[in-house]
Scaffold this motif. Structure first.
Motif, PDB file in Angstrom:
ATOM      1  N   ILE A  76       0.838  -1.205   0.000  1.00 30.15           N
ATOM      2  CA  ILE A  76       0.000   0.000   0.000  1.00 30.15           C
ATOM      3  C   ILE A  76       0.875   1.258   0.000  1.00 30.15           C
ATOM      4  CG2 ILE A  76      -1.638   1.344   1.378  1.00 30.15           C
ATOM      5  CD1 ILE A  76      -2.863  -1.303   2.298  1.00 30.15           C
ATOM      6  N   ASN A  77       1.893   1.277   0.850  1.00 28.65           N
ATOM      7  CA  ASN A  77       2.756   2.461   0.943  1.00 28.65           C
ATOM      8  C   ASN A  77       3.563   2.687  -0.337  1.00 28.65           C
ATOM      9  OD1 ASN A  77       1.863   3.022   3.547  1.00 28.65           O
ATOM     10  ND2 ASN A  77       3.486   1.823   4.518  1.00 28.65           N
ATOM     11  N   ARG A  78       4.042   1.600  -0.930  1.00 27.48           N
ATOM     12  CA  ARG A  78       4.801   1.722  -2.180  1.00 27.48           C
ATOM     13  C   ARG A  78       3.955   2.315  -3.306  1.00 27.48           C
ATOM     14  NH1 ARG A  78       8.055  -4.040  -2.689  1.00 27.48           N
ATOM     15  NH2 ARG A  78       9.935  -3.446  -1.508  1.00 27.48           N
ATOM     16  N   ALA A  79       2.647   2.022  -3.266  1.00 30.47           N
ATOM     17  CA  ALA A  79       1.759   2.505  -4.328  1.00 30.47           C
ATOM     18  C   ALA A  79       1.256   3.920  -4.061  1.00 30.47           C
ATOM     19  CB  ALA A  79       0.573   1.553  -4.481  1.00 30.47           C
ATOM     20  N   GLY A  80       1.756   4.537  -2.999  1.00 26.59           N
ATOM     21  CA  GLY A  80       1.373   5.915  -2.714  1.00 26.59           C
ATOM     22  C   GLY A  80       0.265   6.070  -1.716  1.00 26.59           C
ATOM     23  N   GLY A  81      -0.169   4.967  -1.095  1.00 27.99           N
ATOM     24  CA  GLY A  81      -1.206   5.044  -0.080  1.00 27.99           C
ATOM     25  C   GLY A  81      -0.611   5.187   1.304  1.00 27.99           C
ATOM     26  N   LYS A  82      -1.485   5.150   2.295  1.00 20.42           N
ATOM     27  CA  LYS A  82      -1.054   5.234   3.693  1.00 20.42           C
ATOM     28  C   LYS A  82      -1.653   4.050   4.438  1.00 20.42           C
ATOM     29  CE  LYS A  82       0.774   7.190   7.385  1.00 20.42           C
ATOM     30  NZ  LYS A  82       0.823   6.036   8.266  1.00 20.42           N
ATOM     31  N   ALA A  83      -0.842   3.039   4.676  1.00 17.63           N
ATOM     32  CA  ALA A  83      -1.323   1.826   5.334  1.00 17.63           C
ATOM     33  C   ALA A  83      -1.620   2.089   6.800  1.00 17.63           C
ATOM     34  CB  ALA A  83      -0.285   0.718   5.203  1.00 17.63           C
TER      35      ALA A  83
END
Length: 494
Positions: free
Chosen positions: A134-141
């Protein structure tokens, strides 16, 4: 019976589960341990209640998938795959729970040390990967997902149908599958307490969280019925294209399919759009699917030794519905708008037994007794009466998304007054009514003979509350507009 035979990619975790489960297959089916019978019986001259009571009937794990939000689109495939692997881990752990009866009886810490502890570690590793993706894809886990790693053992608390053990408390060798229940399987569930005589259900009450039916005296009062048959083409598989795309055996139980005929875990939207359909109206290539019902009579079905079937405790004769009524209705508050193509809706919860009933959406009844509905029991119907499974889908759409990270947030049920909250828009509400001709099981002395049950994840023990339905809209634009116009005009169309 046939099934979809497209060549599939099998994840490593699934291979591990398959190999482990195969070790317990004998005589054509998997024999699951029965934790209930020995908790109430003394087979060998001394009381075995204490050791049996210390054991557990199933594994209860927090549902990580339902807690995840705001997954970037480019990470959803990876996250869904990780969640499917987590389901396989639970299945593997439950299989170990079900086949280590002697070790559990001799060691009070066996389940924790050998099953639940290692399971927590494996789940934690997957949660870490999900957060990273999730974080790698620009989200906030969510940093608190680690709190969902630990699982619990649920104690046996009722008499189990079909013993599955010898008198000395050991597992059968697979050659004698009848058990005390005589149903020829020895699977974990259903039990006698999962059934209720429909005459004992109070009329005009509904303990189902089946959502408010949208049709009524006001608003858009029309209906549109689509006839897609009852799976005459024998399309079965244990995939789930919505929740576990690209994962073989993502459901761990077998589905009936009507409508779209190219529906498996590897079907793209383009595949769905180009597929044949079982619907009479060829403009409806939507896929409608639900877990099969089985009569646990010892029948060796086509999947008796397969994952999703007998190798995961789903054993017995598959029962096709005698009738599958599929219709769309309107909103009590006004007009409906068109569903977007490829909109995905899951209603109900395949894990309601361990998750709780927050998303349960089951309605069981008998023909002639439709004013009596139950959520957590299978009905015992009188002669000449059919078993009914009815579901009203969510009908409020967020106006933007055809799916969401947990496959739920983009859809919602109407409020008490029939309106949609939070700026959601009313779309045609899908209602599915399945009618079955099923010989009525016999319940005597706390045991049920020849029960029927819905296919389920193994650890869900075939509980009726785990029933669920899935839908992907693949109507062409002209047909969807026809559905909307018919409903908004107050007409009954098909």
């Amino acid at each position: 019976m046939g099934r979809n035979t497209r060549k599939r990619r099998m994840p490593l975790a699934t291979k591990i589960v398959a190999g482990a489960a195969a070790l317990t297959v004998g005589g054509g089916g998997l024999v699951w341990a029965n934790f209930y019978a020995s908790a109430h019986e003394d087979h060998s001259g001394h009381n075995r209640t204490r050791s049996a009571a210390a054991q557990v009937a199933t594994i209860d794990c927090p549902d990580v998938g339902q807690k995840i939000r705001d997954v970037p689109d480019r990470a959803r495939g990876e996250v869904d795959g990780e969640l499917a692997t987590m389901d396989s881990q639970i299945t593997n752990a439950y299989q170990r729970l079900a086949t280590t009866r002697r070790a559990q009886a001799g060691d009070a810490q066996f389940v924790q040390n050998s099953i639940l502890g290692p399971l927590k570690d494996r789940r934690k590793a997957i949660i870490d990967r999900i957060q990273l993706e999730i974080n790698r894809a620009g989200g906030k886990a969510d940093d608190n997902l680690d709190e969902l790693a630990a699982c619990q053992g649920r104690p046996a608390d009722q008499m189990q149908n079909g013993d599955g053990q010898n008198g000395d408390g050991q597992m059968d060798d697979g050659q004698n599958q009848g058990g005390d229940g005589g149903d020829g399987n020895g699977v974990a569930g259903p039990v006698a307490d999962d059934f209720v005589d429909i005459n004992d259900v109070q009329p005009n009450t509904r303990d189902s969280r089946n959502g408010l039916a949208a049709d009524g005296d006001g608003g858009s009062t029309g209906t549109f019925t689509t006839d897609c048959g009852v799976n005459e083409n024998n399309l079965f598989n244990s995939d789930n294209l919505i929740a576990a795309p690209g994962v073989d055996n993502g459901a761990h139980h077998t589905h009936d399919y009507v409508g779209n005929q190219d529906n498996d875990a590897f079907s793209s939207d383009e595949d769905l759009a180009n597929a044949d359909t079982s619907c009479q109206n060829q403009g409806d290539k939507s896929t409608y699917y639900w877990p099969v019902l089985r009569l646990q009579d010892g029948t060796q079905e086509f999947d008796a030794n397969d994952q999703g079937g007998g190798a995961e405790g789903n054993i017995g004769k598959i029962l096709k519905p005698a009738e599958a009524q599929i219709r769309f209705v309107g909103s009590r508050q006004g007009d409906v708008v068109a569903m977007p193509k490829f909109l995905r809706i899951i209603t109900g919860d395949a894990k309601s037994f361990t998750n709780g009933d927050a998303n349960a959406n089951t309605s069981w009844s008998c023909s002639g007794f439709e004013d009596r509905q139950v959520t957590d029991k299978y009905p015992l119907c009188p002669d000449g009466s059919q078993v009914l499974r009815t579901v009203n889908f969510q009908s409020c759409w967020d106006g933007q998304n055809i799916d969401s990270a947990n496959h739920r947030d983009h859809m919602a049920f109407v409020q008490e007054d029939g309106s949609c909250a939070n700026g959601f828009q009313a779309v045609p509400q899908l209602q599915i009514r399945l009618a079955y001709d099923i010989p009525t099981p016999t319940v005597e002395n706390g045991q049920v003979q020849n029960p029927y049950a819905v296919d389920s994840f193994p650890e869900q023990l075939h509980k009726p509350i785990t029933d669920h339905n899935d839908f992907i809209n693949v109507m062409d634009e002209d047909l969807m507009n026809e559905v909307v116009d018919c409903i908004n005009r107050g007409e009954d169309c098909q």
